[in-house]
Structures are given as C-alpha cells and as structure tokens.
Design a protein around this motif. Structure first.
Motif, PDB file in Angstrom:
ATOM      1  N   ALA A   1       0.806  -1.223   0.000  1.00  0.00           N
ATOM      2  CA  ALA A   1       0.000   0.000   0.000  1.00  0.00           C
ATOM      3  C   ALA A   1       0.837   1.271   0.000  1.00  0.00           C
ATOM      4  O   ALA A   1       0.293   2.367  -0.194  1.00  0.00           O
ATOM      5  N   SER A   2       2.149   1.152   0.211  1.00  0.00           N
ATOM      6  CA  SER A   2       2.997   2.344   0.330  1.00  0.00           C
ATOM      7  C   SER A   2       2.905   3.290  -0.864  1.00  0.00           C
ATOM      8  O   SER A   2       2.837   4.512  -0.682  1.00  0.00           O
ATOM      9  N   PRO A   3       2.915   2.811  -2.109  1.00  0.00           N
ATOM     10  CA  PRO A   3       2.830   3.752  -3.232  1.00  0.00           C
ATOM     11  C   PRO A   3       1.536   4.560  -3.228  1.00  0.00           C
ATOM     12  O   PRO A   3       1.551   5.756  -3.548  1.00  0.00           O
ATOM     13  N   VAL A   4       0.426   3.930  -2.874  1.00  0.00           N
ATOM     14  CA  VAL A   4      -0.848   4.657  -2.818  1.00  0.00           C
ATOM     15  C   VAL A   4      -0.795   5.710  -1.720  1.00  0.00           C
ATOM     16  O   VAL A   4      -1.143   6.884  -1.927  1.00  0.00           O
ATOM     17  N   GLN A   5      -0.363   5.303  -0.546  1.00  0.00           N
ATOM     18  CA  GLN A   5      -0.284   6.216   0.596  1.00  0.00           C
ATOM     19  C   GLN A   5       0.620   7.402   0.287  1.00  0.00           C
ATOM     20  O   GLN A   5       0.270   8.557   0.564  1.00  0.00           O
ATOM     21  N   ASN A   6       1.783   7.143  -0.314  1.00  0.00           N
ATOM     22  CA  ASN A   6       2.746   8.215  -0.546  1.00  0.00           C
ATOM     23  C   ASN A   6       2.386   9.081  -1.750  1.00  0.00           C
ATOM     24  O   ASN A   6       2.734  10.270  -1.774  1.00  0.00           O
ATOM     25  N   THR A   7       1.683   8.527  -2.715  1.00  0.00           N
ATOM     26  CA  THR A   7       1.191   9.360  -3.816  1.00  0.00           C
ATOM     27  C   THR A   7       0.192  10.385  -3.285  1.00  0.00           C
ATOM     28  O   THR A   7       0.220  11.568  -3.655  1.00  0.00           O
ATOM     29  N   ILE A   8      -0.688   9.939  -2.403  1.00  0.00           N
ATOM     30  CA  ILE A   8      -1.646  10.852  -1.769  1.00  0.00           C
ATOM     31  C   ILE A   8      -0.903  11.879  -0.921  1.00  0.00           C
ATOM     32  O   ILE A   8      -1.194  13.081  -0.961  1.00  0.00           O
ATOM     33  N   SER A   9       0.085  11.420  -0.152  1.00  0.00           N
ATOM     34  CA  SER A   9       0.841  12.324   0.715  1.00  0.00           C
ATOM     35  C   SER A   9       1.542  13.406  -0.095  1.00  0.00           C
ATOM     36  O   SER A   9       1.552  14.585   0.298  1.00  0.00           O
ATOM     37  N   ARG A  10       2.139  13.045  -1.231  1.00  0.00           N
ATOM     38  CA  ARG A  10       2.839  14.047  -2.047  1.00  0.00           C
ATOM     39  C   ARG A  10       1.878  15.113  -2.564  1.00  0.00           C
ATOM     40  O   ARG A  10       2.213  16.309  -2.610  1.00  0.00           O
TER      41      ARG A  10
END
Length: 419
Positions: free
Chosen positions: A344-353
């Motif tokens: 899930a990290s890519p989804v979480q970090n795309t949102i965070s960016r």
C-alpha cells in the motif's frame, strides 16, 4: 485434501470491495491531485539550486541511508514471513502462559521485539552514518532507548488491534471481518486523535513559542489563512537531530502545530514563517483528519481482505493455526499486515505528495514570497543532506513529499502565474 473454510470468506470479500470502493471515492473527492490547478508542475534543473559538489555529496549520503533502509525493510518482511508462514511463529505463541488474550498480548510483544532485534544492526548503521555526517546529536544510549520506546509503542498499538480482531473472530466466526473492519477503522481514528498527547511526549518535551515578533506574525498568518490556533509548540528536537522540521498532528481538540527548536535558531525569521505557513496549510485543509479517514477506510478494506485470506485452509495449516480466532494465527496476521503495508505504500505516498504540494501552494499564497520559499527549501535540503534527485522507484514507493526540485518548480510556477 482439506477444503478452504467458508467462515468469514464471503463477508471478507464483500467488506474489502465495499471499503475499497469508498476509499477510491473519498480519495477522488478529498485529495488535491492537481498540484497547481490548471498547470503542470515541472522539476527544475538540479544545478539551478545546488552546486555540483552539493549534489554529489547529498546523493552519496542518500545512498548511504537508502541501501540499509531497503535492506532493513527486506529483513523485516523476511522475518515476519518466516515466522508467519511456518509453525515457528505458532510455537512461540503456544509457549505464552495464561488465557488466550494474555497469549495475544505477550506473543505480539515477543514477535515485535524479534523483528526489531533483527533490524537493529542495520538501524545502527543508519545512526552511525547520521552521526558521522553531523545529522544526529544523539548518543548511542539515548538512541537505543528511543528504539525501545518506539518498539513498545508499536507493540501497544499492534496488540490492541490484534486483540480486538481475534476477540471479534471468536464471537462472530462468520461475520467477523465486517465487525473487525468497523472496529479497525474506529481504532485508526482514535489512534490518530490521541497520538499527539499520548505518544509524542514520550520522545520530546514541548513548550509554547515565546512571545515576540515571530509568535505575533505566526498568529497573523493563521488569521490570514483562517486557521484558529491556540498555541504554537516548540519541540526540543535538537537533542537528537540537527535537521530542521515542523509538523501538524492530531485533529479536533488534539491538533497541534509544532516547530523543532533548531528551526528557530538556524533559519531566518522569514524562512521560519514560510515553514509555519506550510503547516497552517495542512491545518486549513484538515489534512491530518482527511489522512486519518482515508487510513481508517483503507484499514477496513485490508481487514476484509485478511478475513478472506484467513479462510484459506492451506494457509492456516502452514501457519499452524486452527482459524482466525486461534491465538496461533498472530504471526500470520502480522506477516500479512507487513506485506499489506508495503504494497500500500505507493498509494499512501502518492496521496501524501499531493497533500504536501497543496500545503506548499498554500504557503506561497499566504506569504507571497516564492524567493524565500526556494531559499528555505534549499536550506532544509542542505541541512538534512537530502538527495535532490532520488531514484524514481524510490520516490514513487517511499517518497512522502515532492522532491526539492519539484517544490522549487512549484514556487517558480507560482511566481510566473502571479506576474
């Protein structure tokens, strides 16, 4: 050959699908996907912000941190899977004394410590690099104590979650994924709410920003951004690190705006105001609350998927557990959770960016000073020795903020559009 158990399987798939759909809808509506409305943000050239020597040194230090970090991630996943996909983990649980709930609490702690110890050598390597590069002002004893406290916090939050899930699975074996998903979402909301007042004081002492010109100007910024604040807190971060930072945590009555104490001593007042305006941007858009809601719904979807996986007879047999309510399933649950968090990290970090880019834009709008914004980003990067050009896969998977070159590009775009 034994068949998969239908217990919880259908409910789990329905919960995973429904919560996943809600997550997508909320993400579409709440996340500012366009970093600059009507425009595309381009990263500037690295040599327009930094010298060649600065770029080479920061890239070198970046790899000195990145390789141990990646290796430690692999170790954590490997150890978790080694324990969860074999009977080794279930044997540890069986050795725990007392009733089932005591076994849950004790076994979760033991398994958490095992992973922490396995990762300790490379974590120490990262600390050694930080000390040699002047990024850490912390002694080894204090560093180790922080690691123990962090492991204890991780155990507490994990144990509560696992205990709730297993208790529900034992009470409602066919519908447990639905009830556990709801409980997991509630726990995520509660955890985010209490974190600033329960966990953060374990690591830092906080004092109010002293009266003076900076405090007056910060409150004026808050009024300009229509963000009600009662106080601005200063954390004694300099006893651990030389890097500069600020953050917003909590929501509702626990929301707090925090500055590292070295921000006040190492940056000019104008650059400090730009940082604060960024954090006020998070508060203005309720980013912590939005992130918490998305995380809660994502957790619900993950628990639904967990319900389906724990209906697989072969998987349970491999782990040495009878079912989702059996304490011996704990190592498997922790292993699946670790894999899920990684995926899930890519989804979480795309949102965070995207959220961080909006806070940057809010800061630029509030201060109207793109040159100071650029200088502040440059200073933060040089002070933290951050890599201005991280590998694309690393930035995609692990980057929670836009790169410094993207952030400077945003400032320059704001400057051009405003002319």
């Amino acid at each position: 050959m034994e068949q998969d158990s239908p217990t919880g399987a259908r409910t789990g798939l329905v919960v995973a699908a429904l919560a996943g759909a809600v997550f997508v809808v909320l993400a579409v509506v709440l996340v500012p996907w366009h970093w600059f409305p009507g425009e595309h943000v381009h990263a500037v050239a690295d040599d327009s912000v930094f010298t060649k020597a600065q770029i080479e040194h920061n890239e070198h230090v970046g790899w000195m941190f990145r390789l141990p970090s990646w290796a430690n991630l692999a170790i954590g996943l490997g150890v978790s899977l080694w324990l969860g996909l074999s009977k080794r983990g279930s044997r540890i649980v069986q050795r725990m004394p007392g009733p089932w709930w005591t076994q849950v609490l004790l076994a979760t702690g033991v398994l958490t410590v095992i992973v922490w110890v396995a990762q300790l050598p490379l974590s120490a390597r990262g600390q050694q690099v930080a000390r040699s590069e002047g990024l850490s002002s912390q002694g080894w004893g204090s560093w180790l104590l922080d690691g123990l406290i962090g492991t204890g916090v991780a155990w507490a939050f994990t144990a509560i979650g696992v205990l709730v899930v297993l208790a529900i699975a034992r009470r409602a074996p066919r519908t447990w994924p639905a009830w556990a998903a709801a409980a997991g979402a509630c726990l995520a909301m509660i955890g985010s709410f209490v974190y600033p007042v329960v966990v953060e004081p374990l690591f830092n002492d906080f004092t109010s920003l002293p009266d003076g010109r900076l405090r007056t100007e910060i409150f004026a910024l808050a009024e300009k951004e229509k963000v009600p604040i009662d106080d601005v807190l200063v954390a004694d971060a300099s006893r651990r690190t030389t890097t500069l930072n600020a953050y917003v945590s909590g929501f509702g009555s626990t929301r707090r705006v925090v500055l590292y104490d070295n921000v006040l001593t190492d940056l000019p007042r104008a650059e400090t105001e730009v940082i604060v305006a960024h954090e006020l941007g998070h508060a203005k858009h309720d980013d912590v609350l939005v992130g918490t809601v998305l995380g809660a719904v994502g957790s619900a979807s993950g628990i639904g998927l967990l319900g389906w996986l724990l209906s697989r007879r072969r998987l349970l047999d491999r782990a040495g557990a009878d079912g989702p309510g059996d304490p011996r399933v704990i190592p498997l649950v922790l292993a699946l959770a670790a894999v899920g968090a990684f995926v899930a990290s890519p989804v979480q970090n795309t949102i965070s960016r995207a959220v961080e880019a909006r806070a940057d834009l809010t800061s630029l709008e509030a201060t109207g000073d793109p040159d100071t914004f650029v200088q502040m980003q440059r200073q933060l990067t040089l002070k933290s020795l951050a890599d201005p050009t991280p590998p694309r896969v690393s930035q995609f998977w692990f980057g929670s903020h836009p790169t410094v070159l993207q952030r400077v590009g945003l400032a320059r775009l704001f400057e051009r559009v405003g002319e």
